[in-house]
Design a protein around this motif. Sequence first.
Motif, short mmCIF file in Angstrom:
data_model
loop_
_atom_site.label_atom_id
_atom_site.label_comp_id
_atom_site.label_asym_id
_atom_site.label_seq_id
_atom_site.Cartn_x
_atom_site.Cartn_y
_atom_site.Cartn_z
N VAL A 62 0.86 -1.26 0.00
CA VAL A 62 0.05 0.23 -0.15
C VAL A 62 0.94 1.18 -0.04
N ALA A 63 0.57 2.28 -0.90
CA ALA A 63 1.57 3.21 -1.19
C ALA A 63 1.03 4.30 -0.16
N ALA A 64 2.23 4.88 0.60
CA ALA A 64 1.74 5.94 1.45
C ALA A 64 0.82 7.22 0.87
N ALA A 65 0.21 7.62 1.69
CA ALA A 65 -0.63 8.91 0.92
C ALA A 65 0.13 10.03 0.91
N THR A 66 0.03 10.92 -0.06
CA THR A 66 0.94 12.12 -0.52
C THR A 66 0.42 13.27 0.33
N ILE A 67 0.95 13.98 1.04
CA ILE A 67 0.74 15.19 1.63
C ILE A 67 1.65 16.29 1.06
N LEU A 68 1.00 17.47 0.81
CA LEU A 68 1.67 18.55 -0.03
C LEU A 68 1.57 19.88 1.26
N VAL A 69 2.73 20.32 1.58
CA VAL A 69 2.89 21.18 2.63
C VAL A 69 3.26 22.57 2.06
N CYS A 70 2.43 23.55 2.13
CA CYS A 70 2.59 24.65 1.44
C CYS A 70 2.93 25.76 2.74
N ASP A 71 4.09 26.38 2.86
CA ASP A 71 4.13 27.44 3.87
C ASP A 71 5.71 28.13 3.43
N ASP A 72 5.54 29.57 3.61
CA ASP A 72 6.92 30.22 3.34
C ASP A 72 7.92 29.99 4.30
N GLU A 73 7.45 29.79 5.30
CA GLU A 73 8.54 29.45 6.61
C GLU A 73 9.17 27.99 6.83
N ALA A 74 10.30 28.04 6.37
CA ALA A 74 11.04 26.67 6.36
C ALA A 74 11.10 25.92 7.57
N PRO A 75 11.18 26.52 8.79
CA PRO A 75 11.05 25.71 10.07
C PRO A 75 9.56 25.14 10.29
N LEU A 76 8.59 25.62 9.71
CA LEU A 76 7.29 25.14 9.70
C LEU A 76 7.05 23.89 9.13
N ARG A 77 7.70 24.05 7.68
CA ARG A 77 7.62 22.92 6.81
C ARG A 77 8.27 21.63 7.48
N ALA A 78 9.71 22.21 8.02
CA ALA A 78 10.35 21.03 8.70
C ALA A 78 9.63 20.25 9.75
N LEU A 79 8.86 21.35 10.84
CA LEU A 79 8.01 20.56 11.68
C LEU A 79 7.06 19.62 11.25
N VAL A 80 6.24 19.89 10.23
CA VAL A 80 5.24 19.04 9.52
C VAL A 80 6.03 17.87 8.99
N ARG A 81 7.14 18.14 8.56
CA ARG A 81 7.79 16.67 7.92
C ARG A 81 8.17 16.00 9.00
N ALA A 82 8.59 16.49 10.08
CA ALA A 82 9.09 15.83 11.16
C ALA A 82 7.84 14.86 11.99
N THR A 83 6.79 15.56 11.69
CA THR A 83 5.64 14.94 12.19
C THR A 83 5.07 13.79 11.56
N LEU A 84 4.94 14.00 10.26
CA LEU A 84 4.14 13.14 9.37
C LEU A 84 5.00 12.30 8.59
N GLU A 85 6.40 12.51 8.39
CA GLU A 85 7.21 11.96 7.54
C GLU A 85 7.11 10.30 7.70
#
Lengths: 849, 123
Positions: free
Chosen positions: B1-24
């Motif tokens: 089963v392929a993992a669902a794909t999530i697109l994170v759109c934010d101008d702040e890199a730390p925030l994108r990193a936090l989302v990635r850390a949470t959901l990767e």
Amino acid sequence: MIRVPRTSLRLRLVLLILLSLLPLFGLALFSAVDRRGKDARAAKARALDVARLAAAAQGRRVAEARVLLTSLARTPEVTRGDAGTCGAYLAPLLTSFSGFVNLGVATPAGEVVCSALPLRARVNVADRRWFREALRMRRFAVGNYQIGRITGQASVNFGYPLLDGRGRVEAVVFAALGLRGLQPLVSQGSLPPGSSLLVLDRNATVLARYPGSAAAVGRTLPDEPLVRILLSHREGVAEATGLDGVRRFYGFTPLPGTPAANDAILAVGIPKARALAGADADLRRTLLVIAAVGLLALAATLAYSRLSIAHPLEAIQRAAARLREGDLSARSELRGGPRDLVQLAASLDAMAETLERRTGELRRLNEELERRVADRVAELDRFFTLALEMLCIANLDGYFLRVNPTFERTLGYSAEELVSRPFLDFVHPGDREATLAAMERLAQGLDVVSFENRYRRRDGSYRWILWSSTAVPETGMIYAAARDITERKEAEAEVERALTQLRAVLDAVTDGVALVDREGRLVLFNDRYRELAREAFGRDPAAELPAAGRQDAFADLTTDPEGYRATVAAERLEPERAHAGEWVLAGSGRVLLRHSGPVRAADGALLGRIVVWREVTSEREAERLKSELISTVSHELRTPLTSVLGYAELLAEREYDRETVKRYLATIRSEAGRLTALIDDLLDLQRIEAGRFELARRQFDLRRLLEEKRLLFAGQSERHTIELELPEAALTVLADRDRVSQVVANLLSNAIKYSPAGGAVLVRAEPLDGRVRVSVCDEGLGIPAAQQERVFSKFFRADSSDTREIGGTGLGLALCKEIVEAHGGRIGFRSEEGKGSTFWFELPQAGAA
Amino acid sequence: VAAATILVCDDEAPLRALVRATLEDGYEIVEARDGEEALEAARRVRPDLILLDAMMPGRSGFDVLRALRADAGLASTRIVMLTARVQESDREAAAAGGADRFLAKPFSPLELELLVRDLLARG
């Protein structure tokens, strides 16, 4: 009415009568002329008849002479006798044969041998025509009428030859026929006295003339008019003046018995006066009769006119004269007389009657009018005296003629004093020119109303007087009513003062204030209102006066025309209520707060509305910015906070390896640091903006500061080189060193951050006109032109795909600007996208100022 | 089963990193730094879920939301708006724009994980 003099009328009547007699005179004269003509013709005819009768008688005597001579020739006493015998024989014969003046015998030689009249001398008749003819023709011969040589009177001689047996002439018997025989024809006949007889021979020699002296006989008068007529016509009639100067009618004819060539002419003249005496007498008689008739007629007419015309006319005239003199009761009262005059008199009487009645009515009317006029004058006089207004009558020469008591009371002068001097003397010197101008208008017949000037009172004070004047230029009179308006003027001045004060207050107010009346008309507005209307709405209220009701004209200028109109409509519907609204102007985006409320008089009555406009553009902008700032700050704070909280939660809830934990903790620390910096910057900025920013100024050399900063930043990035370009001399400034250090750090930090590829950063400092200019120049990304104007606003960060990763609060440059400006300096930049930016700032050089 | 794909759109890199850390661990994470990148990535990878920051420089999150929702190919994609704002107006704008959920910053990573899982499980 009857102005023709009595004599004139009579004269006219007399003339009429005389005129009527004229035809009679004419007729009489005509018949007289006619009669005279006839009489003249008759007289002439008779004269001719008598003349012819005389001629015929003469003719008979010629025949008689022939017979006589023939018989004498046979008479021996004559033929044979001696002179005495012969003479004796012949002498008696002269009495028997009337008309013959002599008889005689002559020899063939012409010697008279015998004569009835005694011969006083020898007489030869050989030259005589009758002798020569008788001798030559040997028969009876007639001589010419001539003056006899023997008789000495006019005669015609006849000769008869006595022939002998042999037929020779022995002697010539002759007879002289006088003209005396003609005399009885005129003297005794039927001819009137004064009739004359004249015999002329063809040589114009008077042969006989009767009556008249013999002196004229024998004279030749060829130039006498009568003689000329006779000689030229020989037979006929004529009127001529006789030799004695008497005018006569003549009839003339040649005397017979003589040779034609040598005849005589007999003229019988009847005196014209005699001939026409009958006619003239008739004429005189006729004229007398006419004159008598005329006189009678005149007398009758005059008598009649006196009775029937003059008396009535006198009556009429007397009446008319009395009427003329004003006695309207006068009447002619003529009853008798010619009908015309009676009618005339009746008309006159009727007229007089009417006149008397009318005059009576007029007199009564006049009396009534006079009484009413007197009443009116008395009324007006009472009003004049009672009027509270000042009333006066003046003249255009500048004097009062009459003033009323109020006038005296107001000015404190008596009427006598007021009328004794030109009224200009009482006028305030400053008002005299205007007063003279007003009088000039009056003199032109124009009314002067609402004219104001000041009059001096007796006590020296001045009163303001309001005039309403009119003048009659023809009579030079001015009629004026006036009023003391001093109190009003003072009240007006007071109001003016109050208004001026109000105006000053209003104009000092920073809001636009306007007062509109209940009909929506703009009553007053202050300067700010005008300014706002002009700036914001593009209208000048002084020119256009948009009233409240017309303020919907502003509606379309706002972004909400419908709402605006609704508000204005609500104001009209509910004038008692206050209304407030905020309107944004389309285009400029200016925001105006409009408040309106009722304005009441002291008694509570609604006077209108007061409209207050206040521009709140900057306030609204500040509020908007503040709200935006809060929102932005909230966002900026939440982002690092989210990282801090998020990683903290992950670390708390999940198991991570050591490296990851360290990485997450490092992130938490840096994001917390970022939070701190953000809060510090915000606080700094807020302090500066709030004016609670203390500058700890002291003198220092800017070069030292720049060198310190280079050392600090040079260690932060290996990819960047920082070059300093400083002057030899110290760049001393009086400033807060820590703040200036903050500015330099910010600029250097930006230069490095926005040149991610690395490169040189040039820091240059130089003195410039009493200032010190520091510029930081990088070779980095630059700022897009569209964003350059926002560079110094809060939370601005250059935005492009390349700057996305560059962190920062967005407050640095805003803070720099505040700090530099707080030092009285300037900050600016020059940038080109992709080529880098140069930020500079200037500070006043210490001691330079 | 392929993992669902999530697109994170934010101008702040730390925030994108936090989302990635949470959901990767359970999902395929794709990052976008602004609205343009987000639209491009969404059309390219057709993510199952998009985390979209409301407040970004350039094209705003709401603008991007409307564009995404206008794309028929992304009709089934779940969209969660992330915003620092807490105003009711933003929630309404997000709902009106077709966002499935609204998540206010700061958010709890675990809450985000639950929300994502819940949304994708419903799908």
